[in-house]
Design a protein around this motif. Structure first.
Motif, PDB file in Angstrom:
ATOM      1  N   CYS A  82       0.847  -1.193   0.000  1.00 59.40           N
ATOM      2  CA  CYS A  82       0.000   0.000   0.000  1.00 59.40           C
ATOM      3  C   CYS A  82       0.881   1.241   0.000  1.00 59.40           C
ATOM      4  CB  CYS A  82      -0.922  -0.009   1.219  1.00 59.40           C
ATOM      5  SG  CYS A  82      -2.138   1.323   1.229  1.00 59.40           S
ATOM      6  N   LEU A  83       0.593   2.176  -0.900  1.00 58.80           N
ATOM      7  CA  LEU A  83       1.468   3.327  -1.133  1.00 58.80           C
ATOM      8  C   LEU A  83       0.932   4.605  -0.488  1.00 58.80           C
ATOM      9  CD1 LEU A  83       2.174   2.746  -4.936  1.00 58.80           C
ATOM     10  CD2 LEU A  83       3.437   1.849  -2.967  1.00 58.80           C
ATOM     11  N   PHE A  84       1.835   5.315   0.212  1.00 53.70           N
ATOM     12  CA  PHE A  84       1.511   6.606   0.806  1.00 53.70           C
ATOM     13  C   PHE A  84       2.623   7.597   0.454  1.00 53.70           C
ATOM     14  CE2 PHE A  84      -0.686   3.570   3.532  1.00 53.70           C
ATOM     15  CZ  PHE A  84      -1.959   4.126   3.594  1.00 53.70           C
ATOM     16  N   PRO A  85       2.295   8.691  -0.223  1.00 54.51           N
ATOM     17  CA  PRO A  85       3.348   9.612  -0.666  1.00 54.51           C
ATOM     18  C   PRO A  85       3.662  10.715   0.343  1.00 54.51           C
ATOM     19  CG  PRO A  85       1.263  10.254  -1.632  1.00 54.51           C
ATOM     20  CD  PRO A  85       0.985   9.025  -0.797  1.00 54.51           C
ATOM     21  N   TYR A  86       4.952  11.055   0.420  1.00 53.71           N
ATOM     22  CA  TYR A  86       5.397  12.275   1.089  1.00 53.71           C
ATOM     23  C   TYR A  86       5.562  13.310  -0.026  1.00 53.71           C
ATOM     24  CZ  TYR A  86       8.450  15.586   3.527  1.00 53.71           C
ATOM     25  OH  TYR A  86       8.998  16.720   4.069  1.00 53.71           O
ATOM     26  N   THR A  87       4.626  14.238  -0.104  1.00 56.31           N
ATOM     27  CA  THR A  87       4.590  15.186  -1.216  1.00 56.31           C
ATOM     28  C   THR A  87       5.454  16.406  -0.905  1.00 56.31           C
ATOM     29  OG1 THR A  87       2.341  14.463  -1.708  1.00 56.31           O
ATOM     30  CG2 THR A  87       3.049  16.538  -2.682  1.00 56.31           C
ATOM     31  N   ASP A  88       6.211  16.825  -1.892  1.00 59.58           N
ATOM     32  CA  ASP A  88       6.989  18.055  -1.791  1.00 59.58           C
ATOM     33  C   ASP A  88       6.071  19.189  -1.344  1.00 59.58           C
ATOM     34  OD1 ASP A  88       8.405  20.413  -2.212  1.00 59.58           O
ATOM     35  OD2 ASP A  88       9.197  19.800  -4.152  1.00 59.58           O
ATOM     36  N   PRO A  89       6.400  19.888  -0.242  1.00 60.48           N
ATOM     37  CA  PRO A  89       5.536  20.973   0.235  1.00 60.48           C
ATOM     38  C   PRO A  89       5.207  22.001  -0.844  1.00 60.48           C
ATOM     39  CG  PRO A  89       7.187  20.472   1.886  1.00 60.48           C
ATOM     40  CD  PRO A  89       7.543  19.662   0.663  1.00 60.48           C
ATOM     41  N   ALA A  90       6.104  22.196  -1.806  1.00 61.07           N
ATOM     42  CA  ALA A  90       5.853  23.170  -2.876  1.00 61.07           C
ATOM     43  C   ALA A  90       4.693  22.737  -3.771  1.00 61.07           C
ATOM     44  CB  ALA A  90       7.112  23.357  -3.714  1.00 61.07           C
ATOM     45  N   LYS A  91       4.340  21.443  -3.733  1.00 64.59           N
ATOM     46  CA  LYS A  91       3.250  20.930  -4.565  1.00 64.59           C
ATOM     47  C   LYS A  91       1.921  20.842  -3.815  1.00 64.59           C
ATOM     48  CE  LYS A  91       6.324  18.214  -7.538  1.00 64.59           C
ATOM     49  NZ  LYS A  91       6.680  16.859  -8.037  1.00 64.59           N
ATOM     50  N   LYS A  92       1.936  21.250  -2.543  1.00 65.45           N
ATOM     51  CA  LYS A  92       0.697  21.241  -1.760  1.00 65.45           C
ATOM     52  C   LYS A  92      -0.040  22.557  -1.980  1.00 65.45           C
ATOM     53  CE  LYS A  92       2.334  18.123   1.839  1.00 65.45           C
ATOM     54  NZ  LYS A  92       2.382  17.835   3.289  1.00 65.45           N
ATOM     55  N   THR A  93      -1.331  22.451  -2.310  1.00 68.69           N
ATOM     56  CA  THR A  93      -2.112  23.633  -2.661  1.00 68.69           C
ATOM     57  C   THR A  93      -3.501  23.553  -2.045  1.00 68.69           C
ATOM     58  OG1 THR A  93      -2.881  22.531  -4.676  1.00 68.69           O
ATOM     59  CG2 THR A  93      -0.900  23.912  -4.869  1.00 68.69           C
ATOM     60  N   LYS A  94      -4.214  24.649  -2.156  1.00 64.52           N
ATOM     61  CA  LYS A  94      -5.606  24.661  -1.696  1.00 64.52           C
ATOM     62  C   LYS A  94      -6.485  23.745  -2.543  1.00 64.52           C
ATOM     63  CE  LYS A  94      -5.922  27.865   1.658  1.00 64.52           C
ATOM     64  NZ  LYS A  94      -6.572  27.625   2.976  1.00 64.52           N
ATOM     65  N   ASP A  95      -6.199  23.710  -3.859  1.00 62.21           N
ATOM     66  CA  ASP A  95      -7.063  22.902  -4.731  1.00 62.21           C
ATOM     67  C   ASP A  95      -6.616  21.449  -4.821  1.00 62.21           C
ATOM     68  OD1 ASP A  95      -4.818  22.967  -6.349  1.00 62.21           O
ATOM     69  OD2 ASP A  95      -5.795  24.011  -8.020  1.00 62.21           O
ATOM     70  N   CYS A  96      -5.459  21.101  -4.225  1.00 68.72           N
ATOM     71  CA  CYS A  96      -4.989  19.715  -4.127  1.00 68.72           C
ATOM     72  C   CYS A  96      -4.829  19.032  -5.483  1.00 68.72           C
ATOM     73  CB  CYS A  96      -5.935  18.880  -3.256  1.00 68.72           C
ATOM     74  SG  CYS A  96      -6.244  19.555  -1.619  1.00 68.72           S
ATOM     75  N   ALA A  97      -4.536  19.801  -6.530  1.00 68.87           N
ATOM     76  CA  ALA A  97      -4.521  19.254  -7.886  1.00 68.87           C
ATOM     77  C   ALA A  97      -3.472  18.166  -8.075  1.00 68.87           C
ATOM     78  CB  ALA A  97      -4.294  20.385  -8.894  1.00 68.87           C
ATOM     79  N   GLU A  98      -2.412  18.160  -7.261  1.00 71.58           N
ATOM     80  CA  GLU A  98      -1.399  17.112  -7.379  1.00 71.58           C
ATOM     81  C   GLU A  98      -1.986  15.730  -7.097  1.00 71.58           C
ATOM     82  OE1 GLU A  98       2.557  15.639  -8.037  1.00 71.58           O
ATOM     83  OE2 GLU A  98       1.462  17.464  -8.607  1.00 71.58           O
ATOM     84  N   ALA A  99      -3.119  15.686  -6.391  1.00 68.52           N
ATOM     85  CA  ALA A  99      -3.733  14.396  -6.043  1.00 68.52           C
ATOM     86  C   ALA A  99      -4.140  13.607  -7.269  1.00 68.52           C
ATOM     87  CB  ALA A  99      -4.941  14.613  -5.137  1.00 68.52           C
ATOM     88  N   TRP A 100      -4.544  14.277  -8.351  1.00 70.43           N
ATOM     89  CA  TRP A 100      -4.956  13.568  -9.562  1.00 70.43           C
ATOM     90  C   TRP A 100      -4.000  13.787 -10.728  1.00 70.43           C
ATOM     91  CZ3 TRP A 100      -8.029  16.951  -6.810  1.00 70.43           C
ATOM     92  CH2 TRP A 100      -8.191  18.234  -7.333  1.00 70.43           C
ATOM     93  N   ASN A 101      -2.808  14.269 -10.420  1.00 68.62           N
ATOM     94  CA  ASN A 101      -1.762  14.354 -11.432  1.00 68.62           C
ATOM     95  C   ASN A 101      -1.367  12.934 -11.823  1.00 68.62           C
ATOM     96  OD1 ASN A 101       0.598  14.619 -12.917  1.00 68.62           O
ATOM     97  ND2 ASN A 101       1.684  15.828 -11.386  1.00 68.62           N
TER      98      ASN A 101
END
Length: 336
Positions: A82-101
């Motif tokens: 099961c995969l859980f990502p540590y996302t680069d803080p620069a890619k964290k946004t209000k709209d969370c668009a990186e979630a479906w990249n």
């Protein structure tokens, strides 16, 4: 009708305990490698194994290293990772668009694992907290800090479809938004992903045992407030049954109770009530307590690990998400 036990000395329960062979013959529950799902943490880079201080022995892995970990897991007989990502803080946004990249860490790792270790099932996490600048599982309303439901579900559908396209076998919605299982199932069916399974975090409690996990995915500092408006109150148990019933009716293939050991009573009630595939997550705080006590010399780590995992089987679980998975698999091999 309950069986009537013969009086002592006709009934000597120690007879069955006297030797290993008869203990094995009379053992009601057992743990096997087939019961294990291994949660792993991802991060950017190459050749990276970064230990998580609050989870000694657990690392964030770059994609190349997580492929190696998947191969090791498959060789041990572990059926799923099961995969859980540590996302680069620069890619964290209000709209969370990186979630479906389609090329985010989780999707990139899924494709890499399925290309190199196709026999292992890949499970992914559906929730916005790894991508949310606010640290929550859903969109936060600015006026009052409330995590909104329906707009979040729409985002979760996009996230799940991207994961399915990447090759995920099992999708684990951990967000606790109302109605998300039905929305996810409808979307997956409409896009032809008929065999992608949903393992719903149906009874996920607002727990203090998640702290090390939030460190692992980089959500601790970002979280504003708490998650009590969408995760379950630890004082409730009947509500868990209602949630499981709803999620099964909406298309969940399997259901999960989280955390694990503090909620074994919920596991038992869910299994007894529904007979559906039931899982528990031995969460980061549970792992950290056992491993911390073992490293301090207070307990035998391997024995405590295996005993804790067996408790889930006794409570009715069909499988366990546990950071101990590879170590447990090795211990079980040695015991054969």
């Amino acid at each position: 009708m309950q069986p009537v036990n013969a009086p002592y000395p006709a009934a000597r329960f120690r007879r069955a305990r006297a030797r290993a062979a008869t203990r094995a013959l009379t053992r009601q529950h057992s743990l096997t490698v087939d019961d294990l799902i291994w949660p792993v943490f991802l991060r950017d880079g190459e050749g990276v194994e970064e230990e998580i201080p609050s989870m000694p022995g657990v690392h964030r892995l770059s994609v190349d290293r997580v492929v190696e970990a998947a191969r090791r897991a498959a060789d041990l007989g572990i059926p799923a990772i099961c995969l859980f990502p540590y996302t680069d803080p620069a890619k964290k946004t209000k709209d969370c668009a990186e979630a479906w990249n389609p090329d985010n860490l989780s999707n990139t790792a899924t494709r890499a694992i399925k290309a190199e270790v196709p026999e292992i099932a890949v499970m992914t996490d559906v929730a916005l907290d790894p991508y949310n600048i606010d640290g929550h599982d859903g969109f936060v309303r600015e006026s009052d800090g409330y995590v909104v439901n329906d707009a979040t579900v729409e985002a979760l559908v996009k996230q799940a479809l991207a994961q399915a396209e990447a090759g995920a076998d099992i999708i684990g919605p951990s967000d606790m938004m109302d109605g998300r299982i039905g929305a996810l199932r409808d979307a997956l069916e409409a896009q032809g992903h008929t065999n992608v399974m949903l393992l719903s975090y149906a009874a996920k409690y607002a727990s203090a045992f998640y702290g090390p996990f939030r460190d692992a995915v980089g959500a601790s500092g970002a979280l504003k407030g708490d998650k009590k408006t969408y995760q379950m109150d630890p004082g409730n148990s009947d509500e868990a049954l209602r949630l499981v019933a709803r999620d099964l009716s909406e298309g969940a293939d399997m259901v999960m109770v989280k955390p694990g050991m503090p909620y074994l009573d919920i596991c038992r009630r869910v299994k007894d009530a529904f007979g559906a595939p039931t899982y528990a997550y031995q969460v980061s705080g549970e792992y950290a307590m056992i491993e911390g006590a073992a490293r301090a010399g207070r307990i035998d780590g391997d024995k405590a690990m295996l005993e804790s995992l067996l408790s889930f089987k006794r409570a009715g679980c069909d499988g366990i998400l546990t950071y101990f998975a590879p170590r447990a698999a090795q211990a079980l091999q040695k015991a054969q």
